[in-house]
Motif scaffolding. Sequence first.
Motif, PDB file in Angstrom:
ATOM      1  N   LEU A  70      -0.001 -97.267   9.360  1.00 25.62           N
ATOM      2  CA  LEU A  70      -1.126 -96.178   8.973  1.00 25.62           C
ATOM      3  C   LEU A  70      -0.414 -95.543   7.853  1.00 25.62           C
ATOM      4  O   LEU A  70       0.507 -94.525   7.177  1.00 25.62           O
ATOM      5  N   SER A  71      -1.482 -95.835   6.928  1.00 23.83           N
ATOM      6  CA  SER A  71      -1.147 -94.152   5.546  1.00 23.83           C
ATOM      7  C   SER A  71      -0.587 -92.910   5.738  1.00 23.83           C
ATOM      8  O   SER A  71      -1.525 -92.477   6.531  1.00 23.83           O
ATOM      9  N   ALA A  72       0.302 -92.996   4.958  1.00 21.86           N
ATOM     10  CA  ALA A  72       1.319 -91.493   5.150  1.00 21.86           C
ATOM     11  C   ALA A  72       1.044 -90.592   4.382  1.00 21.86           C
ATOM     12  O   ALA A  72       1.832 -90.885   3.315  1.00 21.86           O
ATOM     13  N   ARG A  73       0.966 -88.929   4.496  1.00 23.45           N
ATOM     14  CA  ARG A  73       1.423 -87.896   3.735  1.00 23.45           C
ATOM     15  C   ARG A  73       2.002 -87.065   4.226  1.00 23.45           C
ATOM     16  O   ARG A  73       1.613 -86.641   5.341  1.00 23.45           O
ATOM     17  N   GLY A 232      -9.212 -94.171  10.566  1.00 25.71           N
ATOM     18  CA  GLY A 232     -10.674 -94.627  10.974  1.00 25.71           C
ATOM     19  C   GLY A 232     -11.394 -93.684   9.621  1.00 25.71           C
ATOM     20  O   GLY A 232     -12.540 -92.937   9.980  1.00 25.71           O
ATOM     21  N   GLY A 233     -10.922 -93.754   8.705  1.00 28.42           N
ATOM     22  CA  GLY A 233     -11.172 -93.459   7.218  1.00 28.42           C
ATOM     23  C   GLY A 233     -11.409 -91.986   6.786  1.00 28.42           C
ATOM     24  O   GLY A 233     -12.032 -92.024   5.955  1.00 28.42           O
ATOM     25  N   GLN A 259     -14.963-102.871   5.095  1.00 26.91           N
ATOM     26  CA  GLN A 259     -13.931-101.911   4.999  1.00 26.91           C
ATOM     27  C   GLN A 259     -14.749-102.018   3.414  1.00 26.91           C
ATOM     28  O   GLN A 259     -14.038-100.795   2.322  1.00 26.91           O
ATOM     29  N   VAL A 260     -14.997-103.035   2.958  1.00 28.76           N
ATOM     30  CA  VAL A 260     -15.364-102.873   1.183  1.00 28.76           C
ATOM     31  C   VAL A 260     -16.453-101.789   0.937  1.00 28.76           C
ATOM     32  O   VAL A 260     -16.370-101.475  -0.430  1.00 28.76           O
ATOM     33  N   ALA A 261     -17.002-102.536   1.337  1.00 29.42           N
ATOM     34  CA  ALA A 261     -18.540-101.812   1.459  1.00 29.42           C
ATOM     35  C   ALA A 261     -17.902 -99.395   1.854  1.00 29.42           C
ATOM     36  O   ALA A 261     -18.530 -99.298   1.433  1.00 29.42           O
ATOM     37  N   ASN A 262     -17.313 -99.514   2.419  1.00 33.76           N
ATOM     38  CA  ASN A 262     -16.569 -98.044   2.967  1.00 33.76           C
ATOM     39  C   ASN A 262     -15.850 -97.504   1.531  1.00 33.76           C
ATOM     40  O   ASN A 262     -15.039 -96.446   2.027  1.00 33.76           O
ATOM     41  N   ILE A 263     -15.386 -97.998   0.400  1.00 33.51           N
ATOM     42  CA  ILE A 263     -14.517 -97.630  -0.388  1.00 33.51           C
ATOM     43  C   ILE A 263     -15.139 -97.114  -1.056  1.00 33.51           C
ATOM     44  O   ILE A 263     -15.934 -97.718  -1.888  1.00 33.51           O
ATOM     45  N   SER A 264     -14.714 -95.714  -1.232  1.00 32.00           N
ATOM     46  CA  SER A 264     -15.220 -95.146  -2.541  1.00 32.00           C
ATOM     47  C   SER A 264     -14.744 -95.156  -3.684  1.00 32.00           C
ATOM     48  O   SER A 264     -13.820 -94.820  -4.177  1.00 32.00           O
ATOM     49  N   LEU A 265     -15.435 -95.266  -5.266  1.00 31.11           N
ATOM     50  CA  LEU A 265     -14.464 -95.886  -6.102  1.00 31.11           C
ATOM     51  C   LEU A 265     -15.387 -94.542  -7.278  1.00 31.11           C
ATOM     52  O   LEU A 265     -16.013 -93.742  -6.902  1.00 31.11           O
TER      53      LEU A 265
END
Length: 273
Positions: A70-73, A232-233, A259-265
């Motif tokens: 899990l990415s953490a900040r 979960g995005g 996953q790729v379709a849900n990436i915001s660019l």
Amino acid sequence: MRHTLPIAPQFYVTAPQPCPYLEGRMERKLFTSLQGENADKLNNSLSQQGFRRSQNVLYRPSCAECSACLSARIDVSRFIASKSQRRTARRNNQLQRRATSPWATEDQYELFRRYLDARHADGGMADMDVFEFAAMIEETPIRSRVIEYSDPVADDLIAVSLTDVLEDGLSMVYSFYAPDRPQYSLGTHMILDHIKIARNAKLPYVYLGYWVPGSQKMGYKANFSGLEVYIGGEWKQMADPREFAAETHPLSTDPIAEQVANISLPDRHPTRF
């Protein structure tokens, strides 16, 4: 005739390989190239969606049967140092910080080798030579800094962090430190100091990379208050680490195409030809 086409990054998936954090599992990464005049925008956007940078590549775990990473900040506004962390800060109060452009030095590499040999001798970076180390430090298409910590009494470099400056925070890409000073908790000190730097710069977050429930190597990240994890995005506050136990069900990870379709660019200027 002029035509315009949007510039969109292409995403790829690595072949499965043994996980460095959880024994008996396989890891797989979703990644894209980081280059061109829009590199900063792309890095900012994808960092906010759980991606990490390694040289000119942005990646995010995409394991077929595990979603433990899990990415953490740290939300700087909510961080309150614990008693132990305050002691660590006082213990390292004499250290001198120096921020420089991303340029590798012999002193950095010598410290890096001592750190790997003592802490990660069997890791994926164990065989890195001086040229590969220089590439790790210097090959960055975005705004990066090398933050060095020195002991003025011993006149010795004892800790280093390669740090990216994002629009909403600082991202600690890779850190290493003198392994013969365990009583100084230098890894914790560098995170505490990055929180201080972010506060002074009015940046809301310090990105720590991936927290992996069940991994002793990554467990220290759960010791910082104000921690958020990307799941979960969206980013969610972590009050109790036990709420985010590693999930191993095969269906816990969305298919790659989804996953790729849900990436915001980020918005991009079109290319004309």
